[in-house]
Structure formats: C-alpha cells, structure tokens
Design a protein around this motif. Structure first.
Motif, PDB file in Angstrom:
ATOM      1  N   THR A 105     -35.834  33.740 -13.651  1.00 50.19           N
ATOM      2  CA  THR A 105     -35.683  33.705 -14.978  1.00 50.19           C
ATOM      3  C   THR A 105     -34.521  32.823 -15.375  1.00 50.19           C
ATOM      4  O   THR A 105     -34.400  32.000 -16.334  1.00 50.19           O
ATOM      5  CB  THR A 105     -35.444  35.266 -15.477  1.00 50.19           C
ATOM      6  OG1 THR A 105     -36.349  36.069 -15.295  1.00 50.19           O
ATOM      7  CG2 THR A 105     -35.047  35.113 -16.922  1.00 50.19           C
ATOM      8  N   CYS A 117     -36.133  31.569 -19.455  1.00 51.55           N
ATOM      9  CA  CYS A 117     -37.193  31.950 -20.043  1.00 51.55           C
ATOM     10  C   CYS A 117     -37.728  33.195 -19.405  1.00 51.55           C
ATOM     11  O   CYS A 117     -37.341  33.560 -18.373  1.00 51.55           O
ATOM     12  CB  CYS A 117     -38.229  30.876 -20.456  1.00 51.55           C
ATOM     13  SG  CYS A 117     -39.330  30.649 -18.774  1.00 51.55           S
ATOM     14  N   ASP A 170     -42.937  35.801 -17.439  1.00 55.76           N
ATOM     15  CA  ASP A 170     -44.445  36.266 -17.726  1.00 55.76           C
ATOM     16  C   ASP A 170     -45.107  34.779 -18.277  1.00 55.76           C
ATOM     17  O   ASP A 170     -46.200  34.667 -18.484  1.00 55.76           O
ATOM     18  CB  ASP A 170     -44.717  37.333 -18.804  1.00 55.76           C
ATOM     19  CG  ASP A 170     -44.251  38.524 -18.638  1.00 55.76           C
ATOM     20  OD1 ASP A 170     -43.889  38.790 -17.312  1.00 55.76           O
ATOM     21  OD2 ASP A 170     -44.167  39.519 -19.261  1.00 55.76           O
ATOM     22  N   THR A 171     -44.124  33.922 -18.679  1.00 50.31           N
ATOM     23  CA  THR A 171     -44.747  32.660 -19.488  1.00 50.31           C
ATOM     24  C   THR A 171     -44.897  31.472 -18.564  1.00 50.31           C
ATOM     25  O   THR A 171     -45.331  30.367 -18.586  1.00 50.31           O
ATOM     26  CB  THR A 171     -43.651  32.219 -20.468  1.00 50.31           C
ATOM     27  OG1 THR A 171     -42.504  31.838 -19.953  1.00 50.31           O
ATOM     28  CG2 THR A 171     -43.602  33.097 -21.629  1.00 50.31           C
ATOM     29  N   THR A 203     -46.267  29.177 -15.563  1.00 50.74           N
ATOM     30  CA  THR A 203     -47.295  28.876 -14.792  1.00 50.74           C
ATOM     31  C   THR A 203     -47.092  28.583 -13.291  1.00 50.74           C
ATOM     32  O   THR A 203     -46.242  28.620 -12.608  1.00 50.74           O
ATOM     33  CB  THR A 203     -47.825  27.265 -15.599  1.00 50.74           C
ATOM     34  OG1 THR A 203     -46.721  26.292 -15.039  1.00 50.74           O
ATOM     35  CG2 THR A 203     -47.774  27.424 -17.117  1.00 50.74           C
ATOM     36  N   ASP A 232     -44.933  25.797 -12.555  1.00 52.77           N
ATOM     37  CA  ASP A 232     -43.540  26.226 -12.933  1.00 52.77           C
ATOM     38  C   ASP A 232     -43.110  27.038 -11.693  1.00 52.77           C
ATOM     39  O   ASP A 232     -42.100  26.450 -11.138  1.00 52.77           O
ATOM     40  CB  ASP A 232     -43.323  27.037 -13.880  1.00 52.77           C
ATOM     41  CG  ASP A 232     -43.543  26.380 -15.279  1.00 52.77           C
ATOM     42  OD1 ASP A 232     -43.311  25.392 -15.597  1.00 52.77           O
ATOM     43  OD2 ASP A 232     -43.769  27.388 -16.200  1.00 52.77           O
ATOM     44  N   SER A 241     -46.566  39.254 -11.024  1.00 55.20           N
ATOM     45  CA  SER A 241     -47.711  38.619 -11.676  1.00 55.20           C
ATOM     46  C   SER A 241     -49.044  39.424 -11.513  1.00 55.20           C
ATOM     47  O   SER A 241     -49.857  39.189 -12.257  1.00 55.20           O
ATOM     48  CB  SER A 241     -47.878  37.341 -11.308  1.00 55.20           C
ATOM     49  OG  SER A 241     -48.268  37.108  -9.803  1.00 55.20           O
TER      50      SER A 241
END
Length: 71
Positions: free
Chosen positions: A20, A25, A28-29, A31, A34, A62
């Motif tokens: 994080t 961020c 959960d967002t 990819t 990332d 995830s």
C-alpha cells in the motif's frame, strides 16, 4: 484470517502495508503489472524471505472471500 496463526496475520498485515505504501493506493485496485513492478523493486531492497512473504500475502489477500456474512 481462516485459522492463520497470529504471527502469520501480523506478517501478512505488514506485507499489505508495504504494498500500500509503495503505490499509495488501496491494494484492491492493483493489477498484475503493478504487482510485478512491486516485486521487481522489492528484489533490489529486501531479503528473499520478505519477498516470499509478500507474495504469499498478496496471493492470500487477492483470493475471493468465502465468508458469506454481511459486513
């Protein structure tokens, strides 16, 4: 945490905080690209055990929850 030991829960929480903070961020967002970027960076700065732990934590977090209770 599905029967995980307190030390495992603590380690996973630290791993999620590292991810994080790296991206600033919500995890959960993120990819797959990332996460590849994150782990490539982590290889340069952390021990192999930390890399493995963060990988397990990211995979665990995830997965879809099997909990059917309302939050």
């Amino acid at each position: 945490m599905q029967g995980k030991r307190p030390s495992t829960i603590d380690a996973y929480a630290r791993a999620v905080r590292r991810i994080t903070e790296f991206f600033d961020c919500v995890p959960d967002t993120l990819t797959t690209a990332d996460l590849k970027q994150y782990f490539n960076s982590l290889i340069q700065t952390h021990s192999w055990s930390t890399i493995k732990l963060d990988h397990k934590a990211s995979a665990f977090c995830s997965r879809p929850s099997t909990d059917t209770t309302t939050r």
